[in-house]
Scaffold this active site. Structure first.
Site, PDB file in Angstrom:
ATOM      1  N   SER A   7       0.304  -8.849  -0.352  1.00 53.54           N
ATOM      2  CA  SER A   7       1.163  -7.738   0.052  1.00 53.54           C
ATOM      3  C   SER A   7       1.996  -8.151   1.257  1.00 53.54           C
ATOM      4  O   SER A   7       1.467  -8.430   2.336  1.00 53.54           O
ATOM      5  CB  SER A   7       0.308  -6.527   0.411  1.00 53.54           C
ATOM      6  OG  SER A   7       1.108  -5.580   1.092  1.00 53.54           O
ATOM      7  N   HIS A  32       3.364  -8.420  -4.049  1.00 54.89           N
ATOM      8  CA  HIS A  32       3.240  -6.967  -3.934  1.00 54.89           C
ATOM      9  C   HIS A  32       4.138  -6.476  -2.798  1.00 54.89           C
ATOM     10  O   HIS A  32       4.049  -6.955  -1.668  1.00 54.89           O
ATOM     11  CB  HIS A  32       1.769  -6.640  -3.650  1.00 54.89           C
ATOM     12  CG  HIS A  32       1.440  -5.186  -3.649  1.00 54.89           C
ATOM     13  ND1 HIS A  32       1.159  -4.477  -4.789  1.00 54.89           N
ATOM     14  CD2 HIS A  32       1.328  -4.292  -2.630  1.00 54.89           C
ATOM     15  CE1 HIS A  32       0.880  -3.222  -4.480  1.00 54.89           C
ATOM     16  NE2 HIS A  32       0.984  -3.078  -3.170  1.00 54.89           N
ATOM     17  N   ASP A  34       5.502  -3.063  -0.735  1.00 57.88           N
ATOM     18  CA  ASP A  34       5.167  -1.669  -0.444  1.00 57.88           C
ATOM     19  C   ASP A  34       6.381  -0.905   0.060  1.00 57.88           C
ATOM     20  O   ASP A  34       6.857  -1.140   1.169  1.00 57.88           O
ATOM     21  CB  ASP A  34       4.045  -1.626   0.601  1.00 57.88           C
ATOM     22  CG  ASP A  34       2.740  -2.166   0.038  1.00 57.88           C
ATOM     23  OD1 ASP A  34       2.226  -1.549  -0.902  1.00 57.88           O
ATOM     24  OD2 ASP A  34       2.262  -3.206   0.516  1.00 57.88           O
ATOM     25  N   MET A  36       7.829   2.684   1.237  1.00 56.93           N
ATOM     26  CA  MET A  36       7.345   3.975   1.758  1.00 56.93           C
ATOM     27  C   MET A  36       8.527   4.787   2.267  1.00 56.93           C
ATOM     28  O   MET A  36       9.479   4.226   2.813  1.00 56.93           O
ATOM     29  CB  MET A  36       6.357   3.729   2.910  1.00 56.93           C
ATOM     30  CG  MET A  36       5.194   2.813   2.540  1.00 56.93           C
ATOM     31  SD  MET A  36       3.981   2.734   3.865  1.00 56.93           S
ATOM     32  CE  MET A  36       2.976   1.336   3.308  1.00 56.93           C
ATOM     33  N   HIS A  65       5.290  -1.308  -5.290  1.00 55.11           N
ATOM     34  CA  HIS A  65       4.405  -0.154  -5.117  1.00 55.11           C
ATOM     35  C   HIS A  65       5.181   0.928  -4.392  1.00 55.11           C
ATOM     36  O   HIS A  65       5.423   0.835  -3.193  1.00 55.11           O
ATOM     37  CB  HIS A  65       3.170  -0.624  -4.326  1.00 55.11           C
ATOM     38  CG  HIS A  65       2.182   0.441  -4.028  1.00 55.11           C
ATOM     39  ND1 HIS A  65       1.146   0.254  -3.126  1.00 55.11           N
ATOM     40  CD2 HIS A  65       2.034   1.705  -4.496  1.00 55.11           C
ATOM     41  CE1 HIS A  65       0.417   1.354  -3.071  1.00 55.11           C
ATOM     42  NE2 HIS A  65       0.946   2.255  -3.877  1.00 55.11           N
ATOM     43  N   MET A  67       5.469   4.147  -2.708  1.00 50.89           N
ATOM     44  CA  MET A  67       4.792   5.247  -2.019  1.00 50.89           C
ATOM     45  C   MET A  67       5.857   6.226  -1.544  1.00 50.89           C
ATOM     46  O   MET A  67       6.109   6.390  -0.339  1.00 50.89           O
ATOM     47  CB  MET A  67       3.945   4.692  -0.857  1.00 50.89           C
ATOM     48  CG  MET A  67       2.651   4.060  -1.349  1.00 50.89           C
ATOM     49  SD  MET A  67       1.898   2.947  -0.155  1.00 50.89           S
ATOM     50  CE  MET A  67       2.818   1.452  -0.517  1.00 50.89           C
ATOM     51  N   MET A 136      -6.082   2.797  -5.380  1.00 49.01           N
ATOM     52  CA  MET A 136      -6.034   2.622  -3.921  1.00 49.01           C
ATOM     53  C   MET A 136      -7.458   2.638  -3.379  1.00 49.01           C
ATOM     54  O   MET A 136      -8.224   3.559  -3.642  1.00 49.01           O
ATOM     55  CB  MET A 136      -5.237   3.749  -3.254  1.00 49.01           C
ATOM     56  CG  MET A 136      -3.737   3.730  -3.470  1.00 49.01           C
ATOM     57  SD  MET A 136      -2.904   2.190  -3.041  1.00 49.01           S
ATOM     58  CE  MET A 136      -3.346   1.965  -1.312  1.00 49.01           C
ATOM     59  N   ASP A 174      -5.952  -2.083  -4.322  1.00 43.48           N
ATOM     60  CA  ASP A 174      -5.093  -2.252  -3.148  1.00 43.48           C
ATOM     61  C   ASP A 174      -5.718  -1.584  -1.923  1.00 43.48           C
ATOM     62  O   ASP A 174      -5.877  -0.366  -1.905  1.00 43.48           O
ATOM     63  CB  ASP A 174      -3.724  -1.630  -3.461  1.00 43.48           C
ATOM     64  CG  ASP A 174      -2.685  -1.867  -2.372  1.00 43.48           C
ATOM     65  OD1 ASP A 174      -2.983  -2.589  -1.400  1.00 43.48           O
ATOM     66  OD2 ASP A 174      -1.573  -1.323  -2.511  1.00 43.48           O
TER      67      ASP A 174
HETATM   68  C1  DX5 Z   1      -1.172   0.262   1.909  1.00 47.16           C
HETATM   69  C2  DX5 Z   1      -0.460  -0.704   1.003  1.00 47.16           C
HETATM   70  C3  DX5 Z   1      -1.154  -1.997   0.825  1.00 47.16           C
HETATM   71  C4  DX5 Z   1      -1.389  -2.768   2.097  1.00 47.16           C
HETATM   72  C5  DX5 Z   1      -2.734  -3.394   1.965  1.00 47.16           C
HETATM   73  O1  DX5 Z   1      -0.641   1.525   1.775  1.00 47.16           O
HETATM   74  O2  DX5 Z   1      -0.278  -0.147  -0.291  1.00 47.16           O
HETATM   75  O3  DX5 Z   1      -0.532  -2.809  -0.162  1.00 47.16           O
HETATM   76  O4  DX5 Z   1      -0.449  -3.755   2.368  1.00 47.16           O
HETATM   77  O5  DX5 Z   1      -3.065  -4.011   3.155  1.00 47.16           O
HETATM   78  P1  DX5 Z   1      -4.510  -4.604   3.427  1.00 47.16           P
HETATM   79  O6  DX5 Z   1      -4.782  -5.643   2.370  1.00 47.16           O
HETATM   80  O7  DX5 Z   1      -4.390  -5.168   4.792  1.00 47.16           O
HETATM   81  O8  DX5 Z   1      -5.483  -3.456   3.337  1.00 47.16           O
HETATM   82 ZN    ZN Z   2       0.440  -1.511  -1.891  1.00 44.61          ZN
END
Ligand code: DX5
Ligand code: ZN
Length: 217
Positions: A7, A32, A34, A36, A65, A67, A136, A174
């Site tokens: 990620s 990956h 993220d 948001m 991903h 969010m 998650m 994740d």
């Molecule tokens: C959190 C993200 C993850 C995050 C995971 O909302 O969706 O992808 O980067 O980070 P770690 O592996 O540090 O928990």
């Molecule tokens: Zn993620």
């Protein structure tokens, strides 16, 4: 064989290109990313122009991903930014079936993400349409949080649902994945492990990725 999806959220954003190059030359299966929006989750991160820039140098598929609230609004933009997998939250889609078909029609692989408190059984009527389900194992929004142990029960339940329905959906996890939490996830039936702080916080990220994969041999 377990697959690893680093990620980028935990990468040094001032050196994002180097992070993508590291993943390119590693044994990771995908990258990956993220996204948001500050509404669905209390944080704002990467958007379309940055995904597009990543896609110009990435040599592995982009697992995006989302969010964000009502991610169905952004299917074409995610595709145009270079995503192969578009991961949308069950909790964020009023019309999940429509969103999944829109993603498939746009030429991407549809995936649905469940928050820690959302039951696996809510996917019973859509599972056959999904290339991947992301469970998650932390509350979404931030990297570096602790793994929620109840995820293991959900992985086993999802594995049973996949077998019962004869679907070929892949199980991705994740949040809080590291060498301590991964063995039980693999044992429970996970296929893809997302790892952020574990990979990018390591002295040797290539080795950190390889170590996760080696757990499975
Ligand atoms: C959190 C993200 C993850 C995050 C995971 O909302 O969706 O992808 O980067 O980070 P770690 O592996 O540090 O928990
Ligand atoms: Zn993620």
């Amino acid at each position: 064989m377990i697959q690893v999806a680093p990620s980028l959220l935990s990468a040094d954003f001032a050196r994002l290109g180097e992070a993508v190059s590291m993943v390119n030359t590693s044994r990771a299966s995908m990258i990956h990313i993220d996204v948001m929006d500050g509404m669905f989750v209390p944080n704002i991160t990467i958007g379309f122009p940055v995904i597009k820039a990543i896609s110009t140098i990435a040599e592995k598929p982009l697992d995006v991903h989302m969010m964000v609230a009502e991610p169905g609004r952004y299917v074409d933009r995610v595709r145009d930014a270079g995503a192969e997998i578009m991961n949308v939250h069950w909790e964020a889609c009023t019309h999940l079936d429509r969103v999944i078909h829109t993603i498939r029609d746009a030429g991407m692989r549809p995936a649905v993400t469940l928050n820690p408190a959302t039951p696996v059984m809510f996917l019973r009527d859509i599972i056959r349409e999904l290339d991947m389900v992301l469970l998650m194992s932390v509350n979404p929004g931030f990297g570096g949080q602790s793994f929620i142990p109840n995820t293991l029960r959900k992985v086993r339940e999802l594995r049973a649902l996949i077998e019962e329905t004869g679907s070929e959906t892949v199980i991705e996890i994740d949040g809080g994945v590291n060498l301590s939490t991964a063995p039980a996830l693999i044992e429970a039936g996970a296929d893809v492990l997302v790892a952020g702080s574990y990979v990018f916080g390591a002295d040797n990220p290539h080795k950190a990725i390889a170590d996760l994969i080696e757990l499975d041999v």
